[in-house]
Write a protein that holds these residues in place. Sequence first.
Motif, mmCIF file in Angstrom:
data_model
loop_
_atom_site.group_PDB
_atom_site.id
_atom_site.type_symbol
_atom_site.label_atom_id
_atom_site.label_comp_id
_atom_site.label_asym_id
_atom_site.label_seq_id
_atom_site.Cartn_x
_atom_site.Cartn_y
_atom_site.Cartn_z
ATOM 1 N N PRO A 96 1.165 -0.989 0.470
ATOM 2 C CA PRO A 96 -0.053 -0.076 0.219
ATOM 3 C C PRO A 96 0.839 1.683 0.126
ATOM 4 O O PRO A 96 0.767 2.027 1.112
ATOM 5 C CB PRO A 96 -1.084 -0.258 1.570
ATOM 6 N N THR A 97 1.632 1.088 -0.700
ATOM 7 C CA THR A 97 2.267 2.682 -1.173
ATOM 8 C C THR A 97 1.249 3.507 -1.783
ATOM 9 O O THR A 97 0.494 3.496 -2.339
ATOM 10 C CB THR A 97 3.448 3.292 -2.631
ATOM 11 N N ALA A 98 1.630 4.875 -1.543
ATOM 12 C CA ALA A 98 0.598 6.255 -2.490
ATOM 13 C C ALA A 98 0.608 5.503 -3.455
ATOM 14 O O ALA A 98 -0.885 6.029 -4.221
ATOM 15 C CB ALA A 98 1.282 7.519 -2.305
ATOM 16 N N GLU A 99 1.361 5.429 -4.646
ATOM 17 C CA GLU A 99 1.260 5.146 -5.690
ATOM 18 C C GLU A 99 0.593 4.009 -6.150
ATOM 19 O O GLU A 99 -0.692 4.305 -6.609
ATOM 20 C CB GLU A 99 2.612 4.571 -6.525
ATOM 21 N N ASN A 100 0.566 3.026 -5.159
ATOM 22 C CA ASN A 100 -0.470 1.992 -5.754
ATOM 23 C C ASN A 100 -2.013 1.870 -5.060
ATOM 24 O O ASN A 100 -3.104 1.839 -5.609
ATOM 25 C CB ASN A 100 -0.266 0.481 -4.652
ATOM 26 N N ILE A 101 -1.776 2.907 -3.443
ATOM 27 C CA ILE A 101 -3.294 3.427 -3.245
ATOM 28 C C ILE A 101 -4.132 4.130 -4.038
ATOM 29 O O ILE A 101 -5.426 3.922 -4.691
ATOM 30 C CB ILE A 101 -2.730 4.346 -1.777
ATOM 31 N N ILE A 102 -2.817 5.043 -5.045
ATOM 32 C CA ILE A 102 -3.754 5.913 -6.246
ATOM 33 C C ILE A 102 -4.368 5.023 -7.587
ATOM 34 O O ILE A 102 -5.686 5.077 -7.685
ATOM 35 C CB ILE A 102 -2.741 6.928 -6.947
ATOM 36 N N VAL A 103 -3.853 4.455 -7.818
ATOM 37 C CA VAL A 103 -4.215 3.606 -8.893
ATOM 38 C C VAL A 103 -5.697 2.565 -8.013
ATOM 39 O O VAL A 103 -6.585 2.061 -8.544
ATOM 40 C CB VAL A 103 -3.370 2.500 -9.057
ATOM 41 N N VAL A 104 -5.893 1.689 -6.993
ATOM 42 C CA VAL A 104 -6.646 1.071 -6.510
ATOM 43 C C VAL A 104 -8.120 2.530 -6.657
ATOM 44 O O VAL A 104 -9.522 2.403 -7.001
ATOM 45 C CB VAL A 104 -6.522 0.393 -5.471
ATOM 46 N N ILE A 105 -7.778 3.226 -5.837
ATOM 47 C CA ILE A 105 -9.079 4.561 -5.997
ATOM 48 C C ILE A 105 -9.352 4.863 -6.906
ATOM 49 O O ILE A 105 -10.759 4.769 -7.509
ATOM 50 C CB ILE A 105 -8.122 5.521 -5.625
ATOM 51 N N TYR A 106 -8.445 5.344 -8.564
ATOM 52 C CA TYR A 106 -8.764 5.689 -9.649
ATOM 53 C C TYR A 106 -9.806 3.971 -10.445
ATOM 54 O O TYR A 106 -10.950 4.554 -11.164
ATOM 55 C CB TYR A 106 -7.572 5.715 -10.766
ATOM 56 N N ASP A 107 -8.823 3.012 -9.404
ATOM 57 C CA ASP A 107 -9.917 2.251 -10.761
ATOM 58 C C ASP A 107 -11.181 1.623 -9.713
ATOM 59 O O ASP A 107 -12.252 1.054 -10.351
ATOM 60 C CB ASP A 107 -9.048 0.373 -10.598
ATOM 61 N N LEU A 108 -11.648 2.129 -8.439
ATOM 62 C CA LEU A 108 -12.761 2.151 -8.164
ATOM 63 C C LEU A 108 -14.277 3.240 -7.858
ATOM 64 O O LEU A 108 -14.786 2.819 -8.470
ATOM 65 C CB LEU A 108 -12.737 2.257 -6.647
ATOM 66 N N LEU A 109 -13.127 4.429 -9.099
ATOM 67 C CA LEU A 109 -14.578 5.449 -8.753
ATOM 68 C C LEU A 109 -14.368 5.774 -10.923
ATOM 69 O O LEU A 109 -15.563 6.085 -11.071
ATOM 70 C CB LEU A 109 -13.653 6.508 -8.530
ATOM 71 N N LYS A 110 -13.440 5.520 -10.797
ATOM 72 C CA LYS A 110 -13.650 5.297 -12.690
ATOM 73 C C LYS A 110 -15.077 4.289 -13.156
ATOM 74 O O LYS A 110 -15.864 5.293 -14.515
ATOM 75 C CB LYS A 110 -12.578 5.128 -13.700
ATOM 76 N N PRO A 111 -15.414 3.438 -12.871
ATOM 77 C CA PRO A 111 -16.230 2.802 -13.457
ATOM 78 C C PRO A 111 -17.429 3.022 -13.280
ATOM 79 O O PRO A 111 -19.117 3.125 -14.059
ATOM 80 C CB PRO A 111 -16.262 1.209 -13.071
ATOM 81 N N LYS A 112 -17.441 4.555 -12.368
ATOM 82 C CA LYS A 112 -18.390 5.032 -11.712
ATOM 83 C C LYS A 112 -19.223 6.212 -12.762
ATOM 84 O O LYS A 112 -20.222 6.830 -12.386
ATOM 85 C CB LYS A 112 -18.492 4.920 -9.819
ATOM 86 N N LEU A 113 -18.531 6.809 -12.901
ATOM 87 C CA LEU A 113 -17.933 8.367 -13.405
ATOM 88 C C LEU A 113 -19.160 7.828 -14.688
ATOM 89 O O LEU A 113 -18.736 6.853 -15.778
ATOM 90 C CB LEU A 113 -17.173 8.333 -14.043
ATOM 91 N N ASP A 114 -19.373 9.098 -15.707
ATOM 92 C CA ASP A 114 -20.389 9.091 -16.738
ATOM 93 C C ASP A 114 -18.787 8.711 -17.905
ATOM 94 O O ASP A 114 -17.261 9.102 -17.036
ATOM 95 C CB ASP A 114 -20.396 10.816 -17.463
ATOM 96 N N PRO A 115 -18.345 7.545 -18.854
ATOM 97 C CA PRO A 115 -17.703 7.327 -19.875
ATOM 98 C C PRO A 115 -17.005 9.156 -20.205
ATOM 99 O O PRO A 115 -15.761 8.718 -21.042
ATOM 100 C CB PRO A 115 -18.537 6.522 -20.781
ATOM 101 N N SER A 116 -17.510 10.150 -20.479
ATOM 102 C CA SER A 116 -17.190 11.003 -21.032
ATOM 103 C C SER A 116 -16.470 11.632 -20.635
ATOM 104 O O SER A 116 -15.537 12.720 -21.029
ATOM 105 C CB SER A 116 -17.991 11.899 -21.950
#
Length: 135
Positions: A96-116
């Motif tokens: 759980p480095t900051a680098e790995n945490i931010i990628v996990v957060i990105y992958d959690l949020l991205k599918p929930k957003l408007d694809p545009s």
Amino acid sequence: MKVTVSRKAHFNAAHRLYRKDWSDEQNQAVYGKCSNPHYHGHNYELIVHITGDIDPETGYVMDMKILKNLIKIEVEDKMDHKNLNEEVPEFFDKIPTAENIIVVIYDLLKPKLDPSHELSITLYETPRNYVSYSG
Ligand code: NI
């Protein structure tokens, strides 16, 4: 016309940076204090940037109430006051480095957003150390 809207969020979490396949000395040399076997906490500051067109009907790029709630459900509820190594499945086999945490957060949020919408995230692990990720 693309505009970026941003929302700040916050969570406290504990972690330990170490590799099981390394000696204690090697872990200490690479991760220093963050390798403390008894874990330690950080006050993580998260900034989520959403870039998109202004909706001509609402005048919004994105309703910030929706973004606030999304960050709460996907990030704060999962990580706030947690031991990342022991309690958050995404880090059971990922350091759980900051680098790995931010990628996990990105992958959690991205599918929930408007694809545009474009997503870009900044994560502060300390006031002076931070990482950024845009996919
Ligand atoms: Ni640390």
